[in-house]
Design a protein around this motif. Structure first.
Motif, PDB file in Angstrom:
ATOM      1  N   ALA A 147       0.838  -1.198   0.000  1.00  6.72           N
ATOM      2  CA  ALA A 147       0.000   0.000   0.000  1.00  6.72           C
ATOM      3  C   ALA A 147       0.874   1.249   0.000  1.00  6.72           C
ATOM      4  O   ALA A 147       0.582   2.219  -0.706  1.00  6.72           O
ATOM      5  CB  ALA A 147      -0.928  -0.008   1.210  1.00  6.72           C
ATOM      6  N   ALA A 148       1.961   1.222   0.786  1.00  2.00           N
ATOM      7  CA  ALA A 148       2.844   2.385   0.805  1.00  2.00           C
ATOM      8  C   ALA A 148       3.417   2.634  -0.576  1.00  2.00           C
ATOM      9  O   ALA A 148       3.410   3.765  -1.076  1.00  2.00           O
ATOM     10  CB  ALA A 148       3.970   2.171   1.817  1.00  2.00           C
ATOM     11  N   SER A 149       3.878   1.563  -1.232  1.00  2.00           N
ATOM     12  CA  SER A 149       4.479   1.769  -2.545  1.00  2.00           C
ATOM     13  C   SER A 149       3.411   2.167  -3.564  1.00  2.00           C
ATOM     14  O   SER A 149       3.670   2.976  -4.445  1.00  2.00           O
ATOM     15  CB  SER A 149       5.214   0.506  -2.997  1.00  2.00           C
ATOM     16  N   ALA A 150       2.202   1.641  -3.419  1.00  3.41           N
ATOM     17  CA  ALA A 150       1.154   1.958  -4.389  1.00  3.41           C
ATOM     18  C   ALA A 150       0.749   3.421  -4.305  1.00  3.41           C
ATOM     19  O   ALA A 150       0.330   4.006  -5.296  1.00  3.41           O
ATOM     20  CB  ALA A 150      -0.060   1.068  -4.170  1.00  3.41           C
ATOM     21  N   THR A 151       0.874   4.027  -3.120  1.00  5.22           N
ATOM     22  CA  THR A 151       0.461   5.421  -2.996  1.00  5.22           C
ATOM     23  C   THR A 151       1.640   6.386  -3.177  1.00  5.22           C
ATOM     24  O   THR A 151       1.465   7.587  -3.096  1.00  5.22           O
ATOM     25  CB  THR A 151      -0.187   5.681  -1.623  1.00  5.22           C
ATOM     26  N   THR A 152       2.834   5.832  -3.405  1.00 15.47           N
ATOM     27  CA  THR A 152       3.990   6.700  -3.640  1.00 15.47           C
ATOM     28  C   THR A 152       3.913   7.260  -5.061  1.00 15.47           C
ATOM     29  O   THR A 152       3.665   6.502  -5.996  1.00 15.47           O
ATOM     30  CB  THR A 152       5.287   5.883  -3.477  1.00 15.47           C
ATOM     31  N   PRO A 153       4.116   8.561  -5.227  1.00 14.37           N
ATOM     32  CA  PRO A 153       4.086   9.118  -6.585  1.00 14.37           C
ATOM     33  C   PRO A 153       5.101   8.403  -7.480  1.00 14.37           C
ATOM     34  O   PRO A 153       6.154   7.966  -6.998  1.00 14.37           O
ATOM     35  CB  PRO A 153       4.463  10.577  -6.365  1.00 14.37           C
ATOM     36  N   PRO A 154       4.800   8.311  -8.777  1.00 17.30           N
ATOM     37  CA  PRO A 154       5.512   7.410  -9.677  1.00 17.30           C
ATOM     38  C   PRO A 154       7.025   7.627  -9.789  1.00 17.30           C
ATOM     39  O   PRO A 154       7.761   6.659  -9.902  1.00 17.30           O
ATOM     40  CB  PRO A 154       4.853   7.642 -11.033  1.00 17.30           C
ATOM     41  N   SER A 155       7.484   8.858  -9.756  1.00 10.25           N
ATOM     42  CA  SER A 155       8.892   9.050 -10.103  1.00 10.25           C
ATOM     43  C   SER A 155       9.830   9.027  -8.898  1.00 10.25           C
ATOM     44  O   SER A 155      10.988   9.377  -9.017  1.00 10.25           O
ATOM     45  CB  SER A 155       9.059  10.373 -10.854  1.00 10.25           C
ATOM     46  N   HIS A 156       9.364   8.622  -7.743  1.00  8.98           N
ATOM     47  CA  HIS A 156      10.212   8.640  -6.551  1.00  8.98           C
ATOM     48  C   HIS A 156      11.088   7.411  -6.468  1.00  8.98           C
ATOM     49  O   HIS A 156      10.778   6.438  -5.792  1.00  8.98           O
ATOM     50  CB  HIS A 156       9.353   8.770  -5.285  1.00  8.98           C
ATOM     51  N   TRP A 157      12.198   7.509  -7.124  1.00  6.60           N
ATOM     52  CA  TRP A 157      13.071   6.349  -7.225  1.00  6.60           C
ATOM     53  C   TRP A 157      13.694   5.961  -5.894  1.00  6.60           C
ATOM     54  O   TRP A 157      13.862   4.785  -5.607  1.00  6.60           O
ATOM     55  CB  TRP A 157      14.175   6.622  -8.243  1.00  6.60           C
ATOM     56  N   THR A 158      14.039   6.993  -5.104  1.00  5.68           N
ATOM     57  CA  THR A 158      14.690   6.670  -3.829  1.00  5.68           C
ATOM     58  C   THR A 158      13.743   5.869  -2.953  1.00  5.68           C
ATOM     59  O   THR A 158      14.144   4.894  -2.316  1.00  5.68           O
ATOM     60  CB  THR A 158      15.121   7.946  -3.097  1.00  5.68           C
ATOM     61  N   ALA A 159      12.474   6.273  -2.932  1.00  4.98           N
ATOM     62  CA  ALA A 159      11.494   5.525  -2.138  1.00  4.98           C
ATOM     63  C   ALA A 159      11.440   4.083  -2.625  1.00  4.98           C
ATOM     64  O   ALA A 159      11.440   3.138  -1.828  1.00  4.98           O
ATOM     65  CB  ALA A 159      10.134   6.179  -2.244  1.00  4.98           C
ATOM     66  N   ALA A 160      11.432   3.923  -3.943  1.00  6.55           N
ATOM     67  CA  ALA A 160      11.389   2.573  -4.516  1.00  6.55           C
ATOM     68  C   ALA A 160      12.560   1.747  -4.004  1.00  6.55           C
ATOM     69  O   ALA A 160      12.399   0.577  -3.611  1.00  6.55           O
ATOM     70  CB  ALA A 160      11.424   2.649  -6.039  1.00  6.55           C
ATOM     71  N   LEU A 161      13.735   2.366  -3.950  1.00  8.60           N
ATOM     72  CA  LEU A 161      14.915   1.628  -3.479  1.00  8.60           C
ATOM     73  C   LEU A 161      14.763   1.240  -2.008  1.00  8.60           C
ATOM     74  O   LEU A 161      15.114   0.131  -1.606  1.00  8.60           O
ATOM     75  CB  LEU A 161      16.174   2.469  -3.681  1.00  8.60           C
ATOM     76  N   PHE A 162      14.214   2.157  -1.212  1.00  4.14           N
ATOM     77  CA  PHE A 162      14.026   1.844   0.204  1.00  4.14           C
ATOM     78  C   PHE A 162      13.034   0.700   0.402  1.00  4.14           C
ATOM     79  O   PHE A 162      13.257  -0.204   1.206  1.00  4.14           O
ATOM     80  CB  PHE A 162      13.557   3.085   0.967  1.00  4.14           C
ATOM     81  N   TYR A 163      11.917   0.734  -0.347  1.00  2.00           N
ATOM     82  CA  TYR A 163      10.950  -0.379  -0.242  1.00  2.00           C
ATOM     83  C   TYR A 163      11.638  -1.686  -0.616  1.00  2.00           C
ATOM     84  O   TYR A 163      11.467  -2.717   0.050  1.00  2.00           O
ATOM     85  CB  TYR A 163       9.765  -0.156  -1.186  1.00  2.00           C
ATOM     86  N   GLY A 164      12.407  -1.612  -1.695  1.00  6.13           N
ATOM     87  CA  GLY A 164      13.126  -2.804  -2.149  1.00  6.13           C
ATOM     88  C   GLY A 164      14.048  -3.329  -1.061  1.00  6.13           C
ATOM     89  O   GLY A 164      14.117  -4.540  -0.805  1.00  6.13           O
ATOM     90  N   ALA A 165      14.723  -2.398  -0.373  1.00  4.08           N
ATOM     91  CA  ALA A 165      15.646  -2.805   0.685  1.00  4.08           C
ATOM     92  C   ALA A 165      14.884  -3.488   1.823  1.00  4.08           C
ATOM     93  O   ALA A 165      15.355  -4.489   2.392  1.00  4.08           O
ATOM     94  CB  ALA A 165      16.394  -1.581   1.196  1.00  4.08           C
ATOM     95  N   LEU A 166      13.701  -2.950   2.150  1.00  2.29           N
ATOM     96  CA  LEU A 166      12.892  -3.575   3.216  1.00  2.29           C
ATOM     97  C   LEU A 166      12.550  -5.017   2.849  1.00  2.29           C
ATOM     98  O   LEU A 166      12.693  -5.941   3.654  1.00  2.29           O
ATOM     99  CB  LEU A 166      11.609  -2.775   3.439  1.00  2.29           C
ATOM    100  N   ALA A 167      12.074  -5.193   1.610  1.00  2.00           N
ATOM    101  CA  ALA A 167      11.702  -6.542   1.170  1.00  2.00           C
ATOM    102  C   ALA A 167      12.915  -7.466   1.191  1.00  2.00           C
ATOM    103  O   ALA A 167      12.836  -8.625   1.625  1.00  2.00           O
ATOM    104  CB  ALA A 167      11.085  -6.488  -0.225  1.00  2.00           C
ATOM    105  N   LEU A 168      14.035  -6.936   0.757  1.00  5.01           N
ATOM    106  CA  LEU A 168      15.255  -7.731   0.709  1.00  5.01           C
ATOM    107  C   LEU A 168      15.679  -8.151   2.116  1.00  5.01           C
ATOM    108  O   LEU A 168      16.109  -9.295   2.334  1.00  5.01           O
ATOM    109  CB  LEU A 168      16.366  -6.901   0.054  1.00  5.01           C
TER     110      LEU A 168
END
Lengths: 231, 298, 234
Positions: free
Chosen positions: C33-54
């Motif tokens: 849900a957090a990633s789905a509501t993150t605006p599309p171009s926020h790459w840093t957020a994407a990396l942080f979510y990825g790190a959490l999953a990892l």
């Protein structure tokens, strides 16, 4: 001695009109193991399914002194432990423990009591420690043992085993024979596996086109019908 | 067509998840009343069958092949409420175990395929039934895939996923082909089952024979889906519709989500999404309505 | 087959496997849900979510590489749409389609690989998902293994006879489907008999409730806080 199962004049036809049982009478005594022999489609399984009311035809059935009727179904199904040919159909719950607990829970036991019974039964069949496994991950022999545990957990007085050696390799078959021989219950054994039948059964009846056409000791019946692999 | 996560915008998936959850609990109650508990294994096994059936490839020439989707077949075998439950279970397992379709997109996927798809697949079987079984099955299977795909497409368009006219036409053509294929496979499968167990097939389907009503119902569902797809592709028309609904209606949808602004589109987009979601809901209600009508006539 | 591998992974033991399924489910939904509501171009957020999953994958001691490549199954579909959006002049959305769908698939895969499906279903039942649906899913999953194996065998048999190049003819496929159906149907009958033989009284016994410990509580709170934190910072 009074029989634990008494069936008299059972007759049954399937919906499409094929007559599967044609006047079968049969008695099973405490502690004995009787083999049902005969060709595929001769009525052995159909007969077994009548004993606890999974199929109903005409005729009389008495189990441990109780007449088979709608009201008596729950206690009768508790007395007869049925091990089916296809373990995958018998083990339908997600884990081994839950599957073995299924019967006891249906008997109205609390989850704790049912769990305790299930563990005892699993220990009895040598499957302790596999409680959390999914049935899918078991070998054919293990599946069969769990299926036996599933009925033992209900403390039955009679075991009905339909082709219990299907898919088993020889060691698993031997282990199963040893296990079954130690169990005190009266047994009905449906099997084409003659070494297995010889190891367990004291008596045999022979089915042909929905009738019992012969009855006697295993060797006699096997001899008479040529019911063995002899080249 | 399983929508993954990340394709739909929050208002769209949130609305449809809510609608999906509500429909699931309603239908579950209905199915519980209709289905004896000892038949639950059958429902599960039929679900597993549809799953496994997807491993059987039907060659369609040109080196490509298709497989069964199963909505109409399940409806034919189990009746609509139970079939919708089984399809929901299939989608849930697909999303969880196979990562086929998203988690937040599960509500939309369930509405598209398990509800709209199954009911659209069931309508023809119910109305035509009996002697015209082949035609009914074919129409049902075609409609089932087509309606689900169109609803999914509309949801994507409402969410602002870009689809130039060319791409839109290509997808529509692909949907039509897979819907036709589903029709052919479903009919072929039931015919083959009929050869193995004639009595079983004869005893299913055919609630009532009302071809005229059937044709009206099917056309309505189909046109509504196509309409919504094109409406969502051209936001101007929808904008006008929303304008007509007045500022009150607009605020109702926009206010709780005002914080969430889609880049460059802002409030305009909210209106579009609201109208689109309403439209999808409309097709859904239409399907349920016809199913209910069918039942009351019976 | 994918489900067989996932099922095997889910039966392993690790710190992550031991957590309450409900908490893991909540963490999963929070992440998606957090990633789905993150605006599309926020790459840093994407990396942080990825790190959490990892981090989750590492805590579950699962093979990172296999999970990464299995989750990539979603990419062909996403990439098609991403390409169309890119060409239509919306590169931000194009990238969002890719990373959001992939992140979701990856974290769902993590969830099912460290939670036996029966436990996951139990968690859903606890969340008030209708028990009918849970039971259907439970049986479906149980027999998915059996029936898909059957389908696999039939496919092999067909391949052997076809000389290996293709599976079926159209008619052959229809016949195979019908055989699979009839077998499944009679299997369902067999299950019903096996249930009744063990005294099925018309209702399935309720499943045992999962056990919740304070570690689960801390884990859940931390996971949700982390997801929310990244979302707020983005």
């Amino acid at each position: 001695m009074t029989p634990v199962i008494r069936a008299a004049n059972l007759t049954f036809s399937y919906d499409d009109g094929t007559r599967a049982l044609d006047g079968v009478s049969f008695e099973l005594y405490p502690g004995e193991c009787v083999a049902l022999l005969g060709a595929n489609g001769s009525g052995k399984t159909t007969f077994a399914l009548h004993l606890n009311g999974l199929l109903t035809g005409e005729g009389e059935i008495e189990v441990c002194g109780m007449e088979l009727s709608k009201e008596n179904l729950p206690p009768i199904r508790r007395k007869i432990g049925m091990v089916f040919q296809d373990s995958d159909e018998q083990l339908f719950m997600p884990t081994v423990l839950e599957d073995v607990m299924f019967g006891p829970l249906n008997m109205g036991l609390t989850p704790d009591q049912a769990g305790a019974r299930a563990r005892t039964a699993l220990e009895r069949v040598g499957m302790a420690g596999l409680e959390a496994k999914a049935p899918y991950h078991l070998s054919a022999g293990q599946k069969r043992r769990v299926a036996v545990a599933g009925v033992l957990a209900m403390n039955p007085e009679i075991l009905v085993l339909d082709e219990p050696t299907t898919y088993l390799d020889p060691p698993a078959e031997r282990d199963l024979a040893v296990l079954l021989r130690e169990l005190p219950q009266a047994k009905i054994l449906i099997s084409h596996d003659m070494p297995f039948v010889r190891a367990l059964a004291s008596r045999a009846v022979f089915f042909e086109r929905g009738r019992i056409v012969a009855e006697g000791c295993v060797n006699e019946i096997v001899e008479r019908f040529g019911w063995d692999l002899q080249l | 067509m399983h929508i993954p996560d990340g394709f739909l915008t929050p208002p769209v998936w949130a609305t449809l998840d809510f609608a999906g959850l509500a429909s699931v609990s309603l239908l579950a109650r209905k199915a519980r009343a209709e289905v004896d508990e000892s038949r639950i294994p059958l429902l599960g096994v039929m679900g597993a069958f549809v799953f496994a059936a997807q491993m059987i490839n039907f060659p369609v020439g040109l080196g490509t092949s298709g497989h069964l989707v199963g909505g109409a077949l399940l409806a034919f075998i189990l009746g609509p409420a139970a079939a919708a439950m089984v399809m929901t279970a299939i989608l849930a397992i697909q999303a969880l175990v196979f990562q086929d379709g998203g988690i937040l997109a599960l509500g939309p996927n369930v509405l598209n395929m398990a509800f709209a798809g199954v009911f659209a697949g069931y309508l023809p079987v119910h109305f035509l039934g009996g002697r015209s079984r082949r035609a009914a099955l074919f129409a049902g299977a075609f409609l089932s895939v087509m309606v689900s795909a169109l609803m999914a497409l509309s949801e994507l368009l409402i969410s602002g996923v870009r689809m130039p006219a060319g791409a839109l036409w290509i997808s529509l053509a692909l949907f039509a082909v897979s819907a036709l294929l589903e029709g052919v496979i479903t009919v072929a499968a039931v015919e083959a089952i009929g050869r193995l167990q004639p009595s079983w097939v004869k005893s299913r389907g055919g609630g009532m024979r009302a071809p005229a009503l059937a044709i009206i119902a099917l056309t309505a569902v189909f046109l509504a889906s196509v309409g919504i797809t094109f409406a969502s592709a051209s936001p101007d028309g929808l904008e006008k519709l929303i304008e007509r609904a007045g500022p009150a209606g607009r605020n109702l949808f926009a206010a709780p989500l005002a914080e969430y602004q889609w880049q460059g589109l802002g409030g305009e987009w909210m209106g579009k999404a609201a109208a689109g979601v309403l439209g999808v809901g409309f097709v859904f209600v239409l399907c349920i309505g016809f199913a209910r009508l069918a039942r009351s006539k019976k | 087959m994918h489900h067989v591998i996932v099922e095997r992974w889910s039966r392993r033991r690790s710190w992550m496997h031991a957590r309450d399924a409900r908490v893991k489910l909540a963490a999963l939904v929070a992440l998606i849900a957090a990633s789905a509501t993150t605006p599309p171009s926020h790459w840093t957020a994407a990396l942080f979510y990825g790190a959490l999953a990892l981090a989750g994958v590492l805590a579950a001691r699962l093979p990172v590489h296999s999970l990464l490549s299995r989750a990539a199954l979603v990419l062909p579909f996403s990439a098609t749409f991403a390409a169309v959006n890119w060409l239509a002049g919306d590169p931000a959305r194009a990238s969002a389609l890719l990373w959001k769908s992939y992140l979701s698939a990856f974290s769902v895969l993590l969830f099912v690989s460290c939670t036996p499906l029966a436990d996951a279903l139990r968690a859903l039942e606890w969340c008030r998902v209708p028990s009918l649906l849970i039971l259907i899913a439970q049986f479906l999953y149980r027999y998915l293994f059996v029936i898909s194996e059957q389908a696999q065998h039939m496919r092999l048999a067909a391949q052997c006879r076809a000389g290996g190049n293709h599976d079926w003819t159209f008619r052959g496929a229809a016949a195979a489907l019908s055989v699979l159906f009839v077998r499944s149907y009679s299997r369902a009958d067999g299950i019903r008999q096996a249930m009744n033989a063990r005294g099925f009284a018309g209702r399935f016994p309720a499943l045992a409730a999962p056990r919740f410990t304070w570690i689960d509580g801390v884990f859940g709170a931390a996971a949700i806080a982390a997801c929310a934190g990244v979302r707020v910072m983005a």
